[in-house]
Design a protein around this motif. Structure first.
Motif, PDB file in Angstrom:
ATOM      1  N   THR A 134       5.675  13.973 -23.355  1.00 17.02           N
ATOM      2  CA  THR A 134       4.525  13.362 -22.463  1.00 17.02           C
ATOM      3  C   THR A 134       4.102  15.058 -21.691  1.00 17.02           C
TER       4      THR A 134
ATOM      5  N   SER B 105      -1.617   6.776 -27.227  1.00 20.68           N
ATOM      6  CA  SER B 105      -0.724   7.022 -25.812  1.00 20.68           C
ATOM      7  C   SER B 105      -1.257   6.148 -24.543  1.00 20.68           C
TER       8      SER B 105
ATOM      9  N   THR C 283      -2.377  12.714 -16.875  1.00 19.51           N
ATOM     10  CA  THR C 283      -0.973  11.759 -17.552  1.00 19.51           C
ATOM     11  C   THR C 283      -0.780  11.821 -18.565  1.00 19.51           C
TER      12      THR C 283
ATOM     13  N   GLN D  98       1.387   9.958 -21.628  1.00 16.47           N
ATOM     14  CA  GLN D  98       2.459   9.714 -22.352  1.00 16.47           C
ATOM     15  C   GLN D  98       2.180   8.901 -23.953  1.00 16.47           C
TER      16      GLN D  98
END
Lengths: 119, 155
Positions: free
Chosen positions: B7, B101, B119, B121
């Motif tokens: 992350t 992702s 963000t 991940q």
């Protein structure tokens, strides 16, 4: 090069790795450490340069994550950490670096649009 | 076969209102200007297209002289002006799916401007196994990286 912080650890980016490898002295140190840990004095031995200059090379290798050193009595011993080459880490560092650049450009564009709208 | 979760996030404060910032993510012509039309760090983009709506697909190929080509394909999950966009995306080479992702873009009002938090991940699939990498011959890796470093230096 910005060091990327992620998932509770610091991963050097590709730029740092490339920079660390782009010098014959540093490559020679890596090749020597590939055969096992060694004290700084032994590493410096074959290189025709003043110790402070050699220590700068070591410092760059340490910043790349490839080499780590620890004090053992009065001797500093260096060890190679080839996992700094880990592809996934290098990849994520590259992705983060790309995103840093993208977000900078996105911010510049949003600010430009905003200025035009205010005129 | 490897499965590696990672992350990361990138945060910026921007001297523009959330509504304006949102447009740079949601309007194809604007998004292209910062996301796909750049040649910094040796990267450039080919075949970029963006259907920026929920369920829509955005794709392109990112190319780097030393590193190679990567196909990007995103699908939009939520677009809520002016505060949030959520999309999933994959990166692949011609042969291998490298990563999948979930990307979340949060745009908050911050003083007279905005704060953006991107963000990501990600799960890295067969791009490389850390354990295997660690166990592989150090000399081989050094040779390979040195070769690339020399190319970069010469460039």
């Amino acid at each position: 090069m910005i060091v990327s912080h992620m998932a509770n650890r610091i991963t050097p980016g590709l730029d740092t790795l490339f920079q660390a490898l782009a010098d014959p002295t540093r490559r020679a140190v890596i090749a020597r450490l590939g055969r096992g840990p060694a004290p700084v004095k032994e590493l410096a031995g074959p290189h025709d340069m003043a110790l402070p200059s050699f220590l700068k090379h070591l410092d760059m290798l340490e910043r790349s994550g490839l080499v780590r050193s620890r004090k053992s009595g009065r001797v500093r011993v260096c060890t190679l950490h080839p996992e700094a080459f880990a592809v996934a880490d290098a990849w994520i560092a590259q992705q983060k670096q790309l995103w840093e650049g993208r977000i900078d450009r996105m911010a510049a564009l949003a600010e430009e649009l905003e200025r035009k709208e205010m005129e | 076969m490897s499965t590696d979760f990672q992350t990361f996030d990138v945060t910026r404060e921007i001297a523009a209102r959330p509504e304006t910032v949102y447009r740079t993510w949601a309007e194809p012509d604007l998004k292209r200007r910062w996301f796909a039309a750049d040649a910094s760090n040796g990267w450039h983009t080919e075949g970029y297209e963006a259907d920026l709506r929920v369920g829509g697909v955005e794709r392109g190929r990112f190319l780097h002289d030393e590193i190679g080509g990567f196909d990007f394909e995103a699908r939009y999950i939520q677009m809520r002006a002016p505060g949030r966009l959520v999309y999933s995306y994959t990166m692949a080479t011609a042969e291998t799916l490298l990563s999948a992702s979930l990307a979340t873009v949060c745009i908050h009002a911050h003083g007279p401007g905005s704060r953006v938090i991107y963000t990501e991940q990600a799960v890295f699939l067969d791009g490389g196994d850390r354990r295997e990498t660690r166990q592989a011959g150090t000399a081989d890796m050094i040779a390979k990286m040195t070769e690339i470093a020399m190319e970069v230096e010469d460039a």
